[in-house]
Scaffold this motif. Structure first.
Motif, PDB file in Angstrom:
ATOM      1  N   THR A 195       1.187  -1.554   0.016  1.00 15.06           N
ATOM      2  CA  THR A 195      -0.326   0.070   0.269  1.00 15.06           C
ATOM      3  C   THR A 195       1.430   1.258   0.014  1.00 15.06           C
ATOM      4  O   THR A 195       1.617   1.226   0.884  1.00 15.06           O
ATOM      5  CB  THR A 195      -0.684   0.426   1.109  1.00 15.06           C
ATOM      6  OG1 THR A 195      -1.826  -0.965   1.340  1.00 15.06           O
ATOM      7  CG2 THR A 195      -2.054   1.257   1.738  1.00 15.06           C
ATOM      8  N   LEU A 200       0.748   5.570   0.903  1.00 14.10           N
ATOM      9  CA  LEU A 200      -0.069   5.981   1.222  1.00 14.10           C
ATOM     10  C   LEU A 200       0.595   7.408   0.843  1.00 14.10           C
ATOM     11  O   LEU A 200       2.099   7.568   1.921  1.00 14.10           O
ATOM     12  CB  LEU A 200      -0.521   6.010   2.796  1.00 14.10           C
ATOM     13  CG  LEU A 200      -0.766   7.640   3.605  1.00 14.10           C
ATOM     14  CD1 LEU A 200      -2.365   7.052   3.244  1.00 14.10           C
ATOM     15  CD2 LEU A 200      -1.053   6.858   5.322  1.00 14.10           C
ATOM     16  N   CYS A 236      -3.456   5.398  -1.546  1.00 17.26           N
ATOM     17  CA  CYS A 236      -4.598   6.060  -0.913  1.00 17.26           C
ATOM     18  C   CYS A 236      -4.048   7.558  -0.628  1.00 17.26           C
ATOM     19  O   CYS A 236      -2.779   7.638  -0.758  1.00 17.26           O
ATOM     20  CB  CYS A 236      -4.877   5.284   0.543  1.00 17.26           C
ATOM     21  SG  CYS A 236      -5.545   3.784   0.593  1.00 17.26           S
ATOM     22  N   GLN A 239      -9.131   8.023  -0.324  1.00 20.43           N
ATOM     23  CA  GLN A 239      -9.054   8.505   1.131  1.00 20.43           C
ATOM     24  C   GLN A 239      -9.235   7.573   2.404  1.00 20.43           C
ATOM     25  O   GLN A 239      -9.404   6.927   2.805  1.00 20.43           O
ATOM     26  CB  GLN A 239     -10.046   9.802   0.811  1.00 20.43           C
ATOM     27  CG  GLN A 239      -9.917  10.682  -0.015  1.00 20.43           C
ATOM     28  CD  GLN A 239     -10.197  11.678  -0.216  1.00 20.43           C
ATOM     29  OE1 GLN A 239      -9.966  12.249   1.377  1.00 20.43           O
ATOM     30  NE2 GLN A 239     -10.738  12.414  -0.819  1.00 20.43           N
ATOM     31  N   ALA A 240      -8.287   7.988   3.066  1.00 20.72           N
ATOM     32  CA  ALA A 240      -7.605   7.911   4.740  1.00 20.72           C
ATOM     33  C   ALA A 240      -7.728   8.621   6.025  1.00 20.72           C
ATOM     34  O   ALA A 240      -7.522   8.983   5.505  1.00 20.72           O
ATOM     35  CB  ALA A 240      -7.322   6.424   4.895  1.00 20.72           C
ATOM     36  N   ASP A 241      -8.302   8.064   6.931  1.00 20.73           N
ATOM     37  CA  ASP A 241      -8.553   9.084   8.413  1.00 20.73           C
ATOM     38  C   ASP A 241      -7.878   8.874   8.734  1.00 20.73           C
ATOM     39  O   ASP A 241      -6.941   7.871   8.436  1.00 20.73           O
ATOM     40  CB  ASP A 241      -9.875   9.405   8.470  1.00 20.73           C
ATOM     41  CG  ASP A 241     -10.434   7.797   9.345  1.00 20.73           C
ATOM     42  OD1 ASP A 241      -9.381   6.874   9.165  1.00 20.73           O
ATOM     43  OD2 ASP A 241     -11.115   7.579   9.380  1.00 20.73           O
ATOM     44  N   GLY A 268      -7.810   4.949   9.807  1.00 20.86           N
ATOM     45  CA  GLY A 268      -7.161   4.383   8.797  1.00 20.86           C
ATOM     46  C   GLY A 268      -5.906   3.738   9.004  1.00 20.86           C
ATOM     47  O   GLY A 268      -4.995   2.958   8.902  1.00 20.86           O
ATOM     48  N   LEU A 280      -3.535   0.420   9.046  1.00 20.07           N
ATOM     49  CA  LEU A 280      -2.806   0.265   7.266  1.00 20.07           C
ATOM     50  C   LEU A 280      -1.169   0.336   8.430  1.00 20.07           C
ATOM     51  O   LEU A 280      -0.723  -0.938   7.703  1.00 20.07           O
ATOM     52  CB  LEU A 280      -2.964   1.688   6.295  1.00 20.07           C
ATOM     53  CG  LEU A 280      -4.119   1.751   5.974  1.00 20.07           C
ATOM     54  CD1 LEU A 280      -3.336   2.851   4.892  1.00 20.07           C
ATOM     55  CD2 LEU A 280      -3.737   0.929   4.736  1.00 20.07           C
TER      56      LEU A 280
END
Length: 95
Positions: free
Chosen positions: A28, A30, A54, A75-77, A80, A84
């Motif tokens: 992933t 980010l 993300c 999108q990740a808050d 999140g 991850l």
């Protein structure tokens, strides 16, 4: 599986290229801080196959980019982001 975090804008081409070369299928990526500019629709970035993309929602909002992200970027808050980190065996930060 590795979580890569990238905090630099796409204008830092050497760092972006190094990060993308290090990403493998199942990883992933980010995008955080100015790295969220990489997530803009129309960016000429060849994302690695099999890598989940993300962007940190707070950084996207802070830069007013909510409606300008490419469709393949989730999108990740903050929660999140933590999730991850827990789901991946290692985290590599690209600064």
């Amino acid at each position: 599986m590795t979580l890569h975090t990238l905090n630099r804008a796409p204008s830092n081409t050497a760092l972006l290229a190094d990060c993308l070369r290090a990403c493998s299928s199942g990883d992933t990526l980010l995008l955080i801080e100015d790295g969220v500019y990489c997530a803009l629709a129309g960016q000429p970035i060849a994302w690695p196959a099999g890598v989940t993309l993300c962007a940190l929602a707070a950084d996207v909002a802070a830069r007013g980019l909510d409606s300008r992200l490419a469709s393949n970027i989730a999108q990740a808050d903050d929660a999140g982001f933590v999730q991850l980190c827990c789901e991946h065996t290692r985290v590599i930060s690209w600064y």
